[in-house]
Design an enzyme around this catalytic site. Structure first.
Site, PDB file in Angstrom:
ATOM      1  N   LYS A   1     110.519  66.373  42.487  1.00 40.27           N
ATOM      2  CA  LYS A   1     110.287  66.586  43.921  1.00 40.27           C
ATOM      3  C   LYS A   1     111.480  67.351  44.494  1.00 40.27           C
ATOM      4  CE  LYS A   1     108.455  63.692  47.645  1.00 40.27           C
ATOM      5  NZ  LYS A   1     108.380  62.309  48.132  1.00 40.27           N
TER       6      LYS A   1
HETATM    7  C1  E4P Z   1     106.256  61.940  50.763  1.00 40.50           C
HETATM    8  O1  E4P Z   1     106.239  62.143  49.576  1.00 40.50           O
HETATM    9  C2  E4P Z   1     107.202  61.058  51.446  1.00 40.50           C
HETATM   10  O2  E4P Z   1     107.702  60.130  50.530  1.00 40.50           O
HETATM   11  C3  E4P Z   1     106.600  60.240  52.549  1.00 40.50           C
HETATM   12  O3  E4P Z   1     105.195  60.401  52.644  1.00 40.50           O
HETATM   13  C4  E4P Z   1     107.339  60.250  53.837  1.00 40.50           C
HETATM   14  O4  E4P Z   1     106.674  59.428  54.755  1.00 40.50           O
HETATM   15  P1  E4P Z   1     107.368  58.849  56.073  1.00 40.50           P
HETATM   16  O5  E4P Z   1     107.269  59.884  57.132  1.00 40.50           O
HETATM   17  O6  E4P Z   1     106.528  57.640  56.406  1.00 40.50           O
HETATM   18  O7  E4P Z   1     108.785  58.524  55.718  1.00 40.50           O
END
Ligand code: E4P
Length: 215
Positions: free
Chosen positions: A87
């Protein structure tokens, strides 16, 4: 549409996996910190533990923000387990790194995407997944689901193979709206997935069926 769970909590990953609908997991540094996973070796072992629970892609995020650092971390993550997806943040060196990983056959998830232009760059670099954060857009009064629709349209028109992974899901309605918009994947908290089960008429109907059966 694939269902990923957005957590580093092993119990929740097990529960979603046992439920029989889980296709993968996404994590991020905040989610790892929430579980108290600290230090290089513990973080690495945690990713392996997650991969051993679920049979699907597991996104593991790099911390570095410069090209060489992203490549070093990403290669180490990819070597951990065949299910790992590296990622990478939506920054200039991140896009360069995604191109590098793509050319090496390493799967990537381009994270922190908030616009169609960013999604276009991620697809051009060959990202496996692009992660638009719809909840965080809603938080600042932009329509997150509309962005999913826009990216899906652009990718369809131009034949990009990058999968649209709707992230920052806050509730069950987000999941339904993303399904309607044509998202390839939704990554959600367990609560939002389980919320899809709920309907008062189901509860009332079941109660009546069981009562009639017992008469
Ligand atoms: C995506 O891969 C992120 O881990 C995640 O969806 C972020 O979500 P949040 O806005 O609830 O922190």
């Amino acid at each position: 549409m694939k269902f990923f769970i957005d957590t580093a909590n092993l119990d929740q990953i097990r529960e979603a996996n046992d439920f029989g609908i889980l296709d993968g997991v996404t994590t991020n540094p905040s989610l790892m910190a929430k579980e108290g996973i600290k230090g290089h070796d513990k973080v690495m072992q945690h990713y392996i533990d997650i991969c051993n629970i679920v049979d699907g892609d597991v996104s593991a995020e790099v911390i570095a923000t410069d090209f060489d650092g992203i490549i070093k971390e990403g290669l180490a993550l990819a070597e951990l387990h065949p299910q790992i997806v590296v990622k990478v943040p939506m920054i200039k060196d991140g896009i360069k790194a995604i191109r590098y990983f793509t050319d090496k056959g390493i799967k990537t998830n381009c994270t922190l995407v908030f616009s169609a232009g960013q999604a276009l760059l991620a697809a051009k670099a060959g990202a496996t997944y692009v992660s638009p954060f719809i909840g965080r857009l809603d938080d600042i009064s932009y329509d997150g689901v509309e962005l999913i629709q826009q990216i899906v349209n652009i990718y369809t028109i131009h034949g990009f193979e990058t999968e649209v992974l709707a992230a920052s899901i806050r509730n069950s309605m987000h999941i339904i709206k993303c399904a309607e918009a044509g998202a390839d994947v939704v990554t959600c908290p367990l609560e939002s997935i389980l919320g899809l089960l709920k309907h008062p008429l189901t509860d009332i109907g079941l109660e009546k069926f069981l009562a009639d059966h017992n008469k």
